[in-house]
Design a protein around this motif. Structure first.
Motif, mmCIF file in Angstrom:
data_model
loop_
_atom_site.group_PDB
_atom_site.id
_atom_site.type_symbol
_atom_site.label_atom_id
_atom_site.label_comp_id
_atom_site.label_asym_id
_atom_site.label_seq_id
_atom_site.Cartn_x
_atom_site.Cartn_y
_atom_site.Cartn_z
ATOM 1 N N UNK A 93 0.826 -1.228 0.000
ATOM 2 C CA UNK A 93 0.000 0.000 0.000
ATOM 3 C C UNK A 93 0.855 1.270 0.000
ATOM 4 N N UNK A 94 2.076 1.212 0.582
ATOM 5 C CA UNK A 94 2.854 2.456 0.706
ATOM 6 C C UNK A 94 4.080 2.475 -0.210
ATOM 7 N N UNK A 95 4.085 1.619 -1.216
ATOM 8 C CA UNK A 95 5.292 1.558 -2.047
ATOM 9 C C UNK A 95 5.525 2.905 -2.741
ATOM 10 N N UNK A 96 4.455 3.486 -3.253
ATOM 11 C CA UNK A 96 4.694 4.726 -4.006
ATOM 12 C C UNK A 96 5.133 5.855 -3.071
ATOM 13 N N UNK A 97 4.708 5.754 -1.772
ATOM 14 C CA UNK A 97 5.169 6.793 -0.839
ATOM 15 C C UNK A 97 6.687 6.713 -0.688
ATOM 16 N N UNK A 98 7.189 5.486 -0.476
ATOM 17 C CA UNK A 98 8.641 5.342 -0.298
ATOM 18 C C UNK A 98 9.350 5.781 -1.574
ATOM 19 N N UNK A 99 8.750 5.399 -2.719
ATOM 20 C CA UNK A 99 9.360 5.754 -4.008
ATOM 21 C C UNK A 99 9.484 7.276 -4.094
ATOM 22 N N UNK A 100 8.383 7.959 -3.787
ATOM 23 C CA UNK A 100 8.406 9.423 -3.882
ATOM 24 C C UNK A 100 9.422 10.022 -2.911
ATOM 25 N N UNK A 101 9.495 9.408 -1.694
ATOM 26 C CA UNK A 101 10.382 9.991 -0.667
ATOM 27 C C UNK A 101 11.835 9.950 -1.145
ATOM 28 N N UNK A 102 12.236 8.778 -1.686
ATOM 29 C CA UNK A 102 13.636 8.664 -2.142
ATOM 30 C C UNK A 102 13.867 9.652 -3.289
#
Lengths: 310, 281, 350, 318
Positions: free
Chosen positions: B206-215
């Motif tokens: 569910x939070x993969x895109x959040x981590x992607x955006x953060x990096x």
């Protein structure tokens, strides 16, 4: 108001079933079986595995739960006997402290052993084994899944069935202990182990039988918990076990009717406590009552004051 | 180590703040969103996920849209949950709605007391801000306890397991406030495919895109600052303006995500997995 | 005075020899490595040694099974945490408050239950541990679920540990100073203080109560006050350890005071050897260093602890370094002193 | 080699003789104790005077040890009065009773197994050792002085009871007879005025019994009254100045050894009523079945000779 009482009685029947196991084991060999709460959890996991592993069990509806209850009771009972023979029997004459510590070790072993096998996160209860699923109830017994109004409050049919099952089990146990030969042997050992051996009672066999019954009851409670709440986790035994002990103490440790009464009383006390003070204080109530009872009336409601023989 | 990306639940992220700060490592938090994280922010903490405040305001919009009048708010006393619950309750009271609050103990399974309280208050809307395990049990016991109103969950409970535990039949009016998930992207699943390729076939969480955006945000700030030094990167992060998968990425001066926080309403009615239901835009 | 060689080969001499070696090793550590992680781990290990020594008084000497020992650890940490962060007191000023809070907690819990049989105490202390944790979680003064963060380190007047200290050209940063401070406190309170207590009048009373409560009562030992004293001393030791830990990790929250902590400290005492100071120190080091070393090897550490606890209780109840152990090479010296005259002759003699 | 007569209180720097000792140390008035339906002690009356050796005898289950446990505070009697040195000790904790000067040993040897012999006896001196735990913590001079006095005290009593082994051994490493002596030494270390011995001779061999008789006499010479529960008639007759006979929880005889031996009630209690004797309650003799042969005439208790030797051959028939 009646709803709170009904909630309390329902939760209380779980505590009572597990408290019976505590009281019997404590009564007979004066051991606080810390692992008893985890045996309850182990029973739930056995039940869940049976529901997922046994082919075609899904189609039986309520029958499935009945079968799983039986299997789980037998297997958990056997685990209880195994635990007693491996861990507690060698320490039969050891000082109290080391037996208690062994029980704590066994509790960890069960908890984190299950975690190792079934994984850390909570397991949802298989669909086929859910008491609250209307599909599982046969056509004639549809009331099982609906709410039934009782004196203003209401409980689902499933809850009533579970409470009835608990009462029946307790009655059968009381008869067994009270009337049968083995029951008498258990009471004899509880009073004086050495004298009981003189009377030709095979103490070890009887103690194993006590562990079997206590663990089987906990196993049944485990399956009931899974079937109603439909989610189990490897740590649920710790807290519920503690509460069951509190119930056993409130009722009078070592006394079977005391365990039943104590369970229901604790259920009600908690239900009212959470209703008035808020859900987050629920566990605190149980332990405050435990400490209060132990100080004011250590023998519990039904327990009698036993003169400590020198 | 030049940057810290991550932090799922606020409770465990909070203690790490002083440690990363003293180690001079900028901290970009991809998921945890309690406002305590940025309360006295020394300029080293950046939240990529919408904060509790933003999620609470989205929930309020949902309440007004469906004109619920009698609300019940239940939290589980953990840091994230208590923060979201108190902020939502404050907004609901401002709007003059009647609100009953209660909380439950995590790892417990019997919530009959909370169900009774909700029913006796006659609530037509329940907002539970805890995590997945308790959410499943609470939804099941609410519906089976005879509660017919609408149920809204916080983003901490957005997981297919809720339907598994509660039973799909009980999830007819279960919704949740949530930021975008991979399957909500309008790129036709391109991101999911690429993710599965490199992750050996596992679906994006569910939070993969959040981590992607953060990096990606950190990388953008570091390139703009031309160095990985803490002060330079933090300076660059202030002026971030990057198109990310979770929407336009900009930061306010207290380090939280600018804009609405990108919260939408999701529901798991049809097959148990939470899907976009109402973007409330 | 016998020559040094014979002194150090005797039973007491060996203990003193080992103790000196340990002290030297502890003080030399910062000179060997100053990487923050090892210093932090070493300080944590020392705090656990103090905690285990405190519990050893309750479980090892007085034979009272305390399963909620982490509660006093929490009381110490929270009392010092609240006073320093909310009221701005310097850390040293909170010591009397920590001691008072622990004594009060010890009396509140120990008072009523110590009249009962020891296994009731086990459950009540377990319950008390849960009460403290849940209360800390629910109250706002204790910072609720997120707990208290930003707890200052020890400061005396304007100078605090974090400012560091240069001695003889060597600069010791805050972490190392805290490490030395903890080491000294553990040395004084734990390694010297508690054995002395155990050898005095009170220590004998504890052990008498542990061995046979009725016989102790018959010998004029008021078992109730003896048990309460052991319980309170254990509580205060845990409170001080809690305070040290609070200043070490600067953030405390209810999740760090679970039942697992109590079980860990109990394991240290049981595995090391109940009632034996060297054994308990060994046990404490084991339970702090093992998880770090096994972090990747054995993901499910608690299962290992469960198995270990069972194994020790079944096969070596006295622990790794039993309290009543007579060191091998000095054992034959002991045997020589045993009177070989037959009882008959001695009876005639009287 | 018998030890010189030293008054122990001179040695104990810590315990000045506070209260002059009254004539009667212990007074028990109709003591009653029941466990559920079983009446263990049924209206017992007895007293013990200063510096006296009293034996309490009676068939098994006569309530001797139960009475003992009431007197020493371990059981709380249902009714009755117990006064020690003039003060009632019904509700008092055993430890307080011991501090008042009544020490005891146990029927089945309850020594502290995990402690050395010296520590066992030093625990006896716990009550009157003025040492605050803070002294121990800081190793103050007071601590060192009291510890030394306590150790001397313990060694004195160990020598007094004739134990000359290694005092650092653990109690479990000693033979049974030696452990008995250590237990008596531990009781004496509490500096008692009255010593209660619960079957001290049980399990002792012939020479150890003689040692015990001599030890009890020497204890009495230190102005410490001794009360014995004992089954060995030879020993009882040899050492006691007064004998109290218990049966079914109450005393049926109390007097000097010679008139106890001849007392019909005692013989009946021990050996059961013979057919030819008129049962005390005058029940009709004719009811006995005439056809039954007469039981052999009840032998009277064996003549207790001056020394206990001869009697050990023919143990009292019970």
């Amino acid at each position: 108001m009646t709803q709170i009482i009904l909630n309390g009685l329902f939760v209380g029947s779980f505590y009572a079933l597990i408290a019976l196991g505590y009281s019997m084991v404590y009564g007979i060999i004066k051991l606080l079986n810390f692992a008893h709460g985890d045996i309850f959890m182990f029973g739930a996991y056995i039940g869940m595995t049976c529901l997922t592993v046994i082919p075609g069990i899904g189609s039986l509806g309520i029958g499935a739960i009945a079968i799983v209850l039986l299997i789980s009771a037998l297997l958990t009972g056997a685990t209880g006997v195994l635990i007693e023979t491996l861990a507690y029997r060698p320490l039969r004459s050891a000082p109290r402290l080391s037996v208690l510590i062994t029980a704590v070790g066994m509790s960890f072993l069960l908890e984190y052993g299950v975690r190792q096998i079934w994984g850390p996160d909570p397991q949802p209860w298989p669909q086929a084994g859910r008491l609250t699923e209307a599909a599982n109830w046969p056509a004639g017994l549809q009331w099982g899944a609906q709410r039934i109004d009782i004196l203003g409050g209401s409980l689902t049919g499933a809850q009533l069935v579970l409470m009835a099952l608990a009462v029946v089990l307790m009655a059968v146990l009381a008869l067994y202990i009270g009337k049968t030969r083995e029951g008498r042997a258990m009471r004899a050992i509880a009073l004086d182990k050495r004298a009981a051996t003189l009377m030709g009672i095979n103490v070890n066999a009887t103690i194993s039988r006590v562990f079997f019954i206590g663990s089987a009851l906990a196993g049944v409670a485990g399956v009931m918990h899974g079937a109603y709440y439909s989610s189990i986790t490897f740590l649920m035994g710790f807290l519920l076990g503690l509460k069951a002990f509190t119930a056993a103490v409130i009722g009078g440790i070592g006394n079977l009717y005391g365990a039943m009464l104590g369970g229901l009383t604790l259920g009600l006390l908690e239900a009212f406590g959470t209703a008035w003070f808020g859900g987050e204080w629920k566990d605190v109530f149980a332990f405050v009552f435990l400490i209060a009872f132990l100080t004011l009336r250590p023998t519990g409601i039904l327990g009698e004051r036993v003169v400590e023989r020198m | 180590m030049v940057a810290s990306v991550g932090g799922y639940c606020s409770g465990s992220t909070l203690p790490t703040l002083p440690i990363f700060d003293s180690a001079k490592i900028p901290q970009l938090i991809s998921v945890a969103n309690s406002d305590n994280l940025i309360k006295d922010n020394t300029g080293n903490v950046w939240l990529l996920d919408g904060t509790g405040e933003q999620q609470a305001s989205t929930a309020m919009k949902w309440v007004e849209k469906n004109s619920f009048k009698n609300l019940a708010v239940i939290d589980d006393k953990t840091d994230y949950s208590a923060n979201l619950a108190t902020r939502f309750t404050a907004k609901a009271k401002e709007a003059g709605l009647t609100v009953t609050t209660d909380s439950l103990t995590p790892k417990e399974s019997d919530f009959s007391a909370q169900v009774t309280k909700v029913k006796s208050a006659g609530a037509d809307f329940v907002y539970f801000t805890g995590y997945v395990q308790e959410a499943g049990l609470l939804v099941k016991q609410l519906v089976e306890g005879g509660y017919t109103g609408s149920i809204l969950l916080g983003d901490g409970s957005v997981d297919a397991k809720v339907a598994e535990i509660a039973g799909l039949a009980n999830c007819k009016n279960v919704y949740a406030t949530y930021t975008k998930t991979p399957d909500m992207l309008d790129d036709g699943g391109a991101f999911a495919e690429k993710y599965k390729a490199i992750s050996g076939g596992t679906e994006p969480g569910p939070y993969t895109i959040h981590s992607y955006d953060t990096v990606k945000t950190w990388a953008d700030a570091a390139t703009r600052a031309g160095s990985v030094d803490q002060a330079a990167v933090n300076e660059a992060l202030k002026s971030t303006n990057l198109a990310g998968l979770t929407g336009q990425i900009q930061f306010t001066d207290d380090g939280s995500r600018a804009g609405e926080g990108g919260f939408v309403i999701v529901s798991n009615q049809d097959d148990g997995t939470f899907k976009l239901y109402d973007a409330l835009s | 005075m016998e020559s040094l060689k014979t002194y150090f080969s005797g039973q007491r001499g060996v203990y003193h020899g080992i103790a000196i070696a340990v002290v030297v090793a502890v003080f030399a550590l910062p000179f060997i490595t100053i990487d923050a992680y090892t210093i932090q781990l070493a300080t944590q290990a020392l705090i656990y040694v103090l905690l285990a020594l405190g519990l050893n008084v309750v479980v090892g000497y007085a034979g009272l099974l305390d399963l909620g020992y982490v509660a006093f650890y929490a009381v110490g940490a929270y009392t010092s945490g609240i006073l320093t962060t909310r009221l701005g007191w310097p850390m040293w000023a909170t010591i009397p408050a920590v001691v008072a809070a622990c004594v009060l907690a010890g009396v509140v819990i120990g008072g009523p239950t110590l009249r009962l049989r020891s296994d009731y105490l086990a459950i009540v202390t377990l319950g008390f541990g849960e009460i403290i944790r849940v209360t800390a979680q629910n109250l706002s003064i204790t910072g609720g679920p997120s707990g208290i963060f930003g707890i200052p380190t020890w400061s005396f007047g304007s100078w605090s540990f974090n400012d560091g200290l240069t001695v003889g050209g060597l600069f010791f940063n805050g972490k190392i100073l805290l490490y030395y401070f903890v080491a000294i406190v553990v040395m004084v309170l734990g390694l010297i203080g508690i054995p002395r207590l155990a050898n005095g009048r009170l220590g004998r009373a504890w052990r008498a109560v542990r061995d046979d409560e009725d016989a102790a009562e018959a010998m004029g030992v008021n078992t109730y006050t003896t048990k309460i004293t052991a319980y309170i001393i254990g509580a205060v030791w845990a409170g001080l350890a809690g305070q040290l830990n609070a200043s070490l990790i600067t953030t405390i929250s209810p999740t760090s005071f679970q039942f697992l902590q109590s079980a860990l400290v109990l394991m240290a005492v049981v595995i090391g050897g109940m009632g034996s100071v060297p054994g308990v120190v060994l046990g404490a080091l084991f339970i702090t260093l093992a998880p770090e070393l096994l972090r990747d090897v054995w993901e499910n550490r608690s299962l290992m602890f469960g198995i270990l606890l069972l194994a020790v209780m079944l096969f070596r109840p006295k622990g790794l370094w039993p309290a009543t152990s007579i060191l091998p090479w000095s054992r034959d010296k002991h045997r020589a002193k045993v009177d070989t005259k037959p009882a008959q002759a001695r009876a005639e003699e009287v | 080699m018998s030890l010189p007569m030293i008054d122990p209180s001179a040695l104990l720097t810590t315990h000045p003789e506070a209260v002059p000792r009254p004539e009667t140390l212990l007074e028990v008035k109709n003591l009653r104790l029941a466990f559920g339906g079983v009446v263990a002690v049924d209206g017992l009356n007895m007293n013990v005077h200063r510096g006296e050796i009293v034996s309490v005898i009676g068939p098994n289950g006569a309530g001797k040890t139960s009475a003992f446990n009431c007197i020493t505070g371990f059981y709380r009697p249902d009714s009755g009065e117990i006064a020690f040195m003039g003060k009632s000790i019904i509700r008092t904790r055993p430890s307080k009773i011991t501090r008042m000067g009544m020490a005891r040993t146990f029927q089945n040897l309850r020594l502290f197994s995990d402690m050395s012999i010296l520590d066992n006896v030093r625990t006896g001196a716990h009550a009157h050792l003025r040492q605050h735990w803070f002294d121990a913590f800081l190793h103050t001079p007071a601590y060192r002085k009291t510890e030394r006095a306590c150790e001397e005290d313990a060694r004195y009593w160990l020598d007094f009871v004739g134990f000359t082994g290694d005092t650092l051994l653990y109690v479990t490493q000693l033979p049974y007879g030696e452990q008995r002596r250590v237990e008596i030494a531990r009781a004496l270390a509490t500096n008692p005025k009255l010593l209660l011995l619960d079957e001290p001779a049980a399990g002792l061999n012939h020479t150890e019994k003689r040692g015990l008789v001599d030890l009890i006499r020497r204890v009495r010479d230190l102005d410490i009254a001794v009360v014995l529960i004992e089954h060995d008639m030879g020993l009882v007759m040899d050492i006691s100045e007064r004998i109290i006979v218990l049966n079914y929880g109450k005393e049926i005889a109390d007097g000097a050894p010679d008139d106890i031996r001849a007392n019909p009630l005692v013989i009946e209690a021990y050996l059961g009523a013979g057919d030819d004797e008129e049962p005390a309650d005058g029940a009709d003799q004719a009811s006995a079945d005439p056809g039954q042969p007469l039981p052999p005439a009840p032998p009277s208790l064996p003549e207790a000779s001056a020394t206990a030797d001869r009697s050990d051959g023919g143990e009292a028939r019970r």
